[in-house]
Design a protein around this motif. Structure first.
Motif, PDB file in Angstrom:
ATOM      1  N   ASN A 271      18.038   7.490  32.592  1.00 13.29           N
ATOM      2  CA  ASN A 271      17.421   7.841  33.883  1.00 13.29           C
ATOM      3  C   ASN A 271      15.939   7.484  33.888  1.00 13.29           C
ATOM      4  O   ASN A 271      15.405   6.962  34.875  1.00 13.29           O
ATOM      5  N   PHE A 272      15.269   7.760  32.776  1.00  7.65           N
ATOM      6  CA  PHE A 272      13.841   7.461  32.641  1.00  7.65           C
ATOM      7  C   PHE A 272      13.597   5.946  32.756  1.00  7.65           C
ATOM      8  O   PHE A 272      12.681   5.494  33.457  1.00  7.65           O
ATOM      9  N   ILE A 273      14.444   5.157  32.098  1.00  8.68           N
ATOM     10  CA  ILE A 273      14.303   3.696  32.159  1.00  8.68           C
ATOM     11  C   ILE A 273      14.592   3.198  33.579  1.00  8.68           C
ATOM     12  O   ILE A 273      13.898   2.301  34.094  1.00  8.68           O
ATOM     13  N   GLN A 274      15.576   3.793  34.248  1.00  8.27           N
ATOM     14  CA  GLN A 274      15.860   3.419  35.640  1.00  8.27           C
ATOM     15  C   GLN A 274      14.631   3.634  36.522  1.00  8.27           C
ATOM     16  O   GLN A 274      14.320   2.815  37.390  1.00  8.27           O
ATOM     17  N   TYR A 275      13.960   4.738  36.282  1.00 13.33           N
ATOM     18  CA  TYR A 275      12.738   5.060  37.035  1.00 13.33           C
ATOM     19  C   TYR A 275      11.656   4.007  36.797  1.00 13.33           C
ATOM     20  O   TYR A 275      10.982   3.563  37.725  1.00 13.33           O
ATOM     21  N   LEU A 276      11.509   3.574  35.547  1.00 12.74           N
ATOM     22  CA  LEU A 276      10.464   2.599  35.208  1.00 12.74           C
ATOM     23  C   LEU A 276      10.748   1.217  35.797  1.00 12.74           C
ATOM     24  O   LEU A 276       9.819   0.530  36.236  1.00 12.74           O
ATOM     25  N   VAL A 277      12.005   0.793  35.806  1.00 15.67           N
ATOM     26  CA  VAL A 277      12.315  -0.564  36.268  1.00 15.67           C
ATOM     27  C   VAL A 277      12.526  -0.626  37.783  1.00 15.67           C
ATOM     28  O   VAL A 277      12.652  -1.726  38.340  1.00 15.67           O
ATOM     29  N   ASP A 278      12.544   0.516  38.444  1.00 17.66           N
ATOM     30  CA  ASP A 278      12.700   0.552  39.903  1.00 17.66           C
ATOM     31  C   ASP A 278      11.392   0.079  40.553  1.00 17.66           C
ATOM     32  O   ASP A 278      10.341   0.697  40.352  1.00 17.66           O
ATOM     33  N   PRO A 279      11.403  -1.010  41.324  1.00 16.71           N
ATOM     34  CA  PRO A 279      10.165  -1.523  41.939  1.00 16.71           C
ATOM     35  C   PRO A 279       9.467  -0.515  42.844  1.00 16.71           C
ATOM     36  O   PRO A 279       8.258  -0.588  43.047  1.00 16.71           O
ATOM     37  N   ARG A 280      10.227   0.458  43.360  1.00 12.50           N
ATOM     38  CA  ARG A 280       9.625   1.458  44.256  1.00 12.50           C
ATOM     39  C   ARG A 280       8.673   2.396  43.533  1.00 12.50           C
ATOM     40  O   ARG A 280       7.792   2.987  44.155  1.00 12.50           O
ATOM     41  N   THR A 281       8.849   2.525  42.209  1.00 15.00           N
ATOM     42  CA  THR A 281       8.053   3.507  41.456  1.00 15.00           C
ATOM     43  C   THR A 281       6.564   3.254  41.588  1.00 15.00           C
ATOM     44  O   THR A 281       5.793   4.173  41.866  1.00 15.00           O
ATOM     45  N   GLU A 282       6.139   2.012  41.393  1.00  7.62           N
ATOM     46  CA  GLU A 282       4.699   1.727  41.441  1.00  7.62           C
ATOM     47  C   GLU A 282       4.200   1.366  42.841  1.00  7.62           C
ATOM     48  O   GLU A 282       3.006   1.097  43.006  1.00  7.62           O
ATOM     49  N   MET A 283       5.086   1.374  43.801  1.00 13.61           N
ATOM     50  CA  MET A 283       4.618   1.124  45.169  1.00 13.61           C
ATOM     51  C   MET A 283       3.780   2.295  45.675  1.00 13.61           C
ATOM     52  O   MET A 283       2.876   2.129  46.487  1.00 13.61           O
ATOM     53  N   LYS A 284       4.084   3.493  45.167  1.00 15.53           N
ATOM     54  CA  LYS A 284       3.384   4.696  45.628  1.00 15.53           C
ATOM     55  C   LYS A 284       2.129   4.973  44.811  1.00 15.53           C
ATOM     56  O   LYS A 284       1.091   5.342  45.346  1.00 15.53           O
ATOM     57  N   GLU A 285       2.210   4.803  43.499  1.00 18.84           N
ATOM     58  CA  GLU A 285       1.061   5.046  42.623  1.00 18.84           C
ATOM     59  C   GLU A 285       1.305   4.371  41.281  1.00 18.84           C
ATOM     60  O   GLU A 285       2.443   4.071  40.936  1.00 18.84           O
ATOM     61  N   PRO A 286       0.233   4.118  40.502  1.00 20.18           N
ATOM     62  CA  PRO A 286       0.416   3.470  39.191  1.00 20.18           C
ATOM     63  C   PRO A 286       1.236   4.348  38.256  1.00 20.18           C
ATOM     64  O   PRO A 286       1.349   5.563  38.446  1.00 20.18           O
ATOM     65  N   PHE A 287       1.804   3.728  37.233  1.00 23.41           N
ATOM     66  CA  PHE A 287       2.511   4.489  36.202  1.00 23.41           C
ATOM     67  C   PHE A 287       1.613   5.601  35.662  1.00 23.41           C
ATOM     68  O   PHE A 287       0.394   5.419  35.513  1.00 23.41           O
ATOM     69  N   GLU A 288       2.215   6.711  35.320  1.00 31.67           N
ATOM     70  CA  GLU A 288       1.509   7.791  34.634  1.00 31.67           C
ATOM     71  C   GLU A 288       1.015   7.237  33.288  1.00 31.67           C
ATOM     72  O   GLU A 288       1.694   6.427  32.664  1.00 31.67           O
ATOM     73  N   PRO A 289      -0.193   7.626  32.842  1.00 33.31           N
ATOM     74  CA  PRO A 289      -0.783   7.007  31.636  1.00 33.31           C
ATOM     75  C   PRO A 289       0.086   7.040  30.384  1.00 33.31           C
ATOM     76  O   PRO A 289      -0.045   6.156  29.533  1.00 33.31           O
ATOM     77  N   HIS A 290       0.983   8.016  30.230  1.00 37.20           N
ATOM     78  CA  HIS A 290       1.813   8.079  29.027  1.00 37.20           C
ATOM     79  C   HIS A 290       2.811   6.927  28.953  1.00 37.20           C
ATOM     80  O   HIS A 290       3.332   6.633  27.872  1.00 37.20           O
ATOM     81  N   TRP A 291       3.104   6.297  30.085  1.00 41.60           N
ATOM     82  CA  TRP A 291       3.974   5.119  30.041  1.00 41.60           C
ATOM     83  C   TRP A 291       3.366   3.916  30.766  1.00 41.60           C
ATOM     84  O   TRP A 291       4.004   2.897  30.945  1.00 41.60           O
ATOM     85  N   ARG A 292       2.095   4.030  31.140  1.00 39.95           N
ATOM     86  CA  ARG A 292       1.420   2.862  31.707  1.00 39.95           C
ATOM     87  C   ARG A 292       1.180   1.837  30.598  1.00 39.95           C
ATOM     88  O   ARG A 292       0.933   2.199  29.441  1.00 39.95           O
ATOM     89  N   GLN A 293       1.248   0.551  30.942  1.00 38.79           N
ATOM     90  CA  GLN A 293       1.060  -0.501  29.953  1.00 38.79           C
ATOM     91  C   GLN A 293      -0.299  -0.344  29.269  1.00 38.79           C
ATOM     92  O   GLN A 293      -1.295  -0.001  29.901  1.00 38.79           O
ATOM     93  N   MET A 294      -0.324  -0.607  27.967  1.00 40.16           N
ATOM     94  CA  MET A 294      -1.532  -0.364  27.177  1.00 40.16           C
ATOM     95  C   MET A 294      -2.688  -1.253  27.629  1.00 40.16           C
ATOM     96  O   MET A 294      -3.842  -0.815  27.643  1.00 40.16           O
TER      97      MET A 294
END
Length: 312
Positions: free
Chosen positions: A200-223
């Motif tokens: 479920n977590f991976i589905q959330y990350l690969v869903d293009p809609r996730t970052e349309m609203k706001e950037p990834f949370e820092p714990h999983w934002r790209q380094m």
């Protein structure tokens, strides 16, 4: 017999001398090994950042960056160092070190500092709290370092910490949404027995809609999005996989190795050997989508493409 004993004594003496010589050379060999490893890591960064098509941010400058983009840089003026912290890459340990540096001598033991406390805002001085002219001067003259980690191992660590450890904040702000969208169930109020699966977590990350609203949370934002290695020229690139040795080398360079002991890693630390097990439930297509999202991190920081996860 006397000659035989004399030979034995001579051999024993020579063995002691050789052992002492080898022991005396260990720090030098370790320093050489770390230096060579650093040159390879920094060379990898330079080569990747030189590819302006793949990494267009390399053309930007500090003036193009907002204070928000520099919020992960911690400063210690006394020792002239800047550290870019990345969540799930030993950052609690390094924040403890910076906190005790701020206290002055005699330095408290970093392990005596509560881990939660060092994450409270303003507990350690941030670069973006200074005027722009000072920020530029510090970035130019201070020693800058960061620590990175295998991107997929970091994601597993983030999932374990934020969704398996009964973290109310992350459940209410992310877990409920993930369950509602990908878990095929209504998202109840926080419960220790209900949590999104790793898939479920991976589905959330690969869903293009996730970052349309706001950037990834820092714990999983790209380094690279947290520390901007194509814009900031880091003097030392540490890896979680060599955390203790790299950290001790930095403290020794700062002549602090006798005063500060770097906190040992967690016994429950996520291992790179368990990656295959975690990804067994993730379909091949989603694994490939996930790699594309974190591909720059793999390439910039010299991590091998996980072909065993991505080849059909």
């Amino acid at each position: 017999m006397a000659g035989y004993r004399g030979s034995l004594l001579l051999l024993g003496f020579m063995f002691v001398i050789m052992a002492y010589y080898q022991w005396d050379m260990l720090p030098q060999k370790r320093a050489e090994r770390i230096h060579q490893r650093q040159e390879l890591r920094k060379q990898s960064l330079r080569e990747m950042c030189a590819d302006e098509e793949a990494f267009p941010e390399g053309k930007r400058g500090l003036d193009d960056m907002s204070n928000k983009e520099l919020e992960n840089l911690i400063v210690d003026d006394k020792h002239g160092i800047i550290y870019c912290y990345i969540p799930k890459v030993g950052c609690t340990s390094w924040k403890r070190v910076f906190y005790v540096l701020k206290q002055g001598e005699p330095y408290p033991d970093p392990m005596s500092i509560e881990g939660e406390m060092v994450h409270v805002p303003n507990m350690v001085p941030l670069l973006n709290s200074f005027p722009r002219t000072e920020m530029k001067a510090k970035l130019k003259h201070y020693t800058k370092f960061l620590f990175v980690r295998d991107p997929f191992v970091r994601l597993i660590s983030a999932y374990r910490d934020k969704f398996l450890m009964n973290n109310t904040y992350f459940y209410e702000n992310f877990g409920q949404k993930i369950l509602g969208l990908y878990g095929n169930q209504s998202a109840p109020q926080f419960s220790s027995s209900i949590r999104p699966s790793f898939y479920n977590f991976i589905q959330y990350l690969v869903d293009p809609r996730t970052e349309m609203k706001e950037p990834f949370e820092p714990h999983w934002r790209q380094m690279h999005r947290l520390c901007h290695p194509c814009l900031i020229k880091y003097d030392f690139v540490g890896h979680q996989e060599t955390l203790q040795e790299d950290a001790e080398h930095i403290l020794k360079t700062l002549m602090l190795e006798d005063n500060i002991k770097f906190p040992p890693p967690s016994e429950n630390m996520t291992s790179s050997t368990s990656v295959l097990d975690w990804f067994r439930t993730v379909p091949l297509e989603d694994r490939r989508k996930l790699y594309k999202i974190y591909e720059k991190d793999f390439k910039l920081f010299g991590y091998k493409k996980p072909s065993e996860l991505l080849d059909g």
